[in-house]
Motif scaffolding. Sequence first.
Motif, PDB file in Angstrom:
ATOM      1  N   GLN A 246     -33.897 -30.447 -38.186  1.00  0.00           N
ATOM      2  CA  GLN A 246     -35.050 -29.922 -37.459  1.00  0.00           C
ATOM      3  C   GLN A 246     -35.358 -30.771 -36.230  1.00  0.00           C
ATOM      4  O   GLN A 246     -35.691 -30.243 -35.161  1.00  0.00           O
ATOM      5  N   THR A 249     -32.663 -30.038 -33.357  1.00  0.00           N
ATOM      6  CA  THR A 249     -32.854 -28.792 -32.608  1.00  0.00           C
ATOM      7  C   THR A 249     -34.179 -28.782 -31.852  1.00  0.00           C
ATOM      8  O   THR A 249     -34.261 -28.248 -30.743  1.00  0.00           O
ATOM      9  N   ARG A 250     -35.208 -29.390 -32.440  1.00  0.00           N
ATOM     10  CA  ARG A 250     -36.509 -29.427 -31.756  1.00  0.00           C
ATOM     11  C   ARG A 250     -36.455 -30.310 -30.520  1.00  0.00           C
ATOM     12  O   ARG A 250     -36.883 -29.916 -29.434  1.00  0.00           O
ATOM     13  N   VAL A 255     -36.298 -25.638 -30.256  1.00  0.00           N
ATOM     14  CA  VAL A 255     -36.267 -24.500 -31.175  1.00  0.00           C
ATOM     15  C   VAL A 255     -36.060 -25.005 -32.595  1.00  0.00           C
ATOM     16  O   VAL A 255     -35.709 -26.170 -32.816  1.00  0.00           O
ATOM     17  N   THR A 256     -36.252 -24.120 -33.559  1.00  0.00           N
ATOM     18  CA  THR A 256     -35.959 -24.442 -34.952  1.00  0.00           C
ATOM     19  C   THR A 256     -34.476 -24.192 -35.222  1.00  0.00           C
ATOM     20  O   THR A 256     -33.798 -23.501 -34.445  1.00  0.00           O
ATOM     21  N   GLU A 259     -33.795 -20.494 -35.297  1.00  0.00           N
ATOM     22  CA  GLU A 259     -33.844 -19.892 -33.958  1.00  0.00           C
ATOM     23  C   GLU A 259     -32.545 -20.159 -33.207  1.00  0.00           C
ATOM     24  O   GLU A 259     -32.040 -19.282 -32.490  1.00  0.00           O
ATOM     25  N   LEU A 260     -31.988 -21.352 -33.371  1.00  0.00           N
ATOM     26  CA  LEU A 260     -30.694 -21.649 -32.753  1.00  0.00           C
ATOM     27  C   LEU A 260     -29.604 -20.774 -33.353  1.00  0.00           C
ATOM     28  O   LEU A 260     -28.747 -20.245 -32.625  1.00  0.00           O
ATOM     29  N   GLU A 263     -29.782 -17.378 -31.852  1.00  0.00           N
ATOM     30  CA  GLU A 263     -29.281 -17.368 -30.483  1.00  0.00           C
ATOM     31  C   GLU A 263     -27.755 -17.362 -30.457  1.00  0.00           C
ATOM     32  O   GLU A 263     -27.134 -16.627 -29.675  1.00  0.00           O
ATOM     33  N   ARG A 305     -33.519 -10.322 -25.683  1.00  0.00           N
ATOM     34  CA  ARG A 305     -32.737 -11.433 -25.135  1.00  0.00           C
ATOM     35  C   ARG A 305     -31.987 -11.051 -23.866  1.00  0.00           C
ATOM     36  O   ARG A 305     -31.926 -11.825 -22.901  1.00  0.00           O
TER      37      ARG A 305
END
Length: 321
Positions: A246, A249-250, A255-256, A259-260, A263, A305
Amino acid sequence: MGDRGRTEPGTHPVAGLVRSTQAVVLRDEVAAVTPHEVTPLGSSLDGAVGVVRMETSMLVFVRYGGDVIVESPPTANRVVATVPLGPMHVTIGSSPRGEVKSSGFLLSPQDRTLMKPDPWAGALVFAADEERVADHRSMVFGDELVPRSAEAYSPMLTHACRRAWSATEALAGQASGPVLDHFLGTVEDQLLTALVLSSGAQARPLAFGGRRHLDALRQWLADHHGPGVTATDMARGVGLSIRQLQAVTRDGLGVTPLELLREVRLERARELLSVADPDAVTVARVAHECGFAHLGRFSASYRRRFGETPSWSLRSRRPSA
């Protein structure tokens, strides 16, 4: 002797509920979890013990059906949590006065613990080896501290143990096999997580190379973004704890982890749609290959997106002959 209106758990094939009026029988059934002595304070008991054996830990329900004193020696290299199902008087070590507990607590690793449980409500006991708890904490927090304090326990442990025991009622009539093994594995993970999160001990901050781990994570996701991938899978794939993942990525992307992952899946879907033959490939097929379980949600995320629908991308990017 009746149960005085108390409701006890049902008979569990996994738990192997045993009933007895003998203190020694009830003691021996629980002894596999943690050594202890049981001293009856009356002339008779009407007890029951049920044991759920998981891969590396055990959960036990015990009800004595009469007043007893339970004496547990120091737990040494075992972590043993007790969850009273009714008021329980507890004295730890040489303290001249005990206290009444109604939520989960740990037995002491250094001192004896004296307990007088509610005779009809009973208690749940969850026990695991210290090494197993340290491994699980490492996965969650990134350190290997073992919870030892009998204090500062949140209701999470109590809730998790109660739910885990109640859930075993659904196993009535279930034959052993992969489904049952998976169920018990999930229960064990939830109990261990509740144990380490309830301890109140803070994880030590860890120094690690954020950019290096972010690059490794992107590389791992390039090959592992299909259906069923979780944040736990991502953490294990790059050798991090959930908390470290976490942070990576944060701090690196804002992002969490999930969320990555979304994407990466969207980018891969766009890549596939841009070269696919619309006469041979469907949007649903691409969505599934990229890990999206719901076509409608995929289409909505894709449009947000990229500003166009997946169908439009597929039709407008047909390869030239």
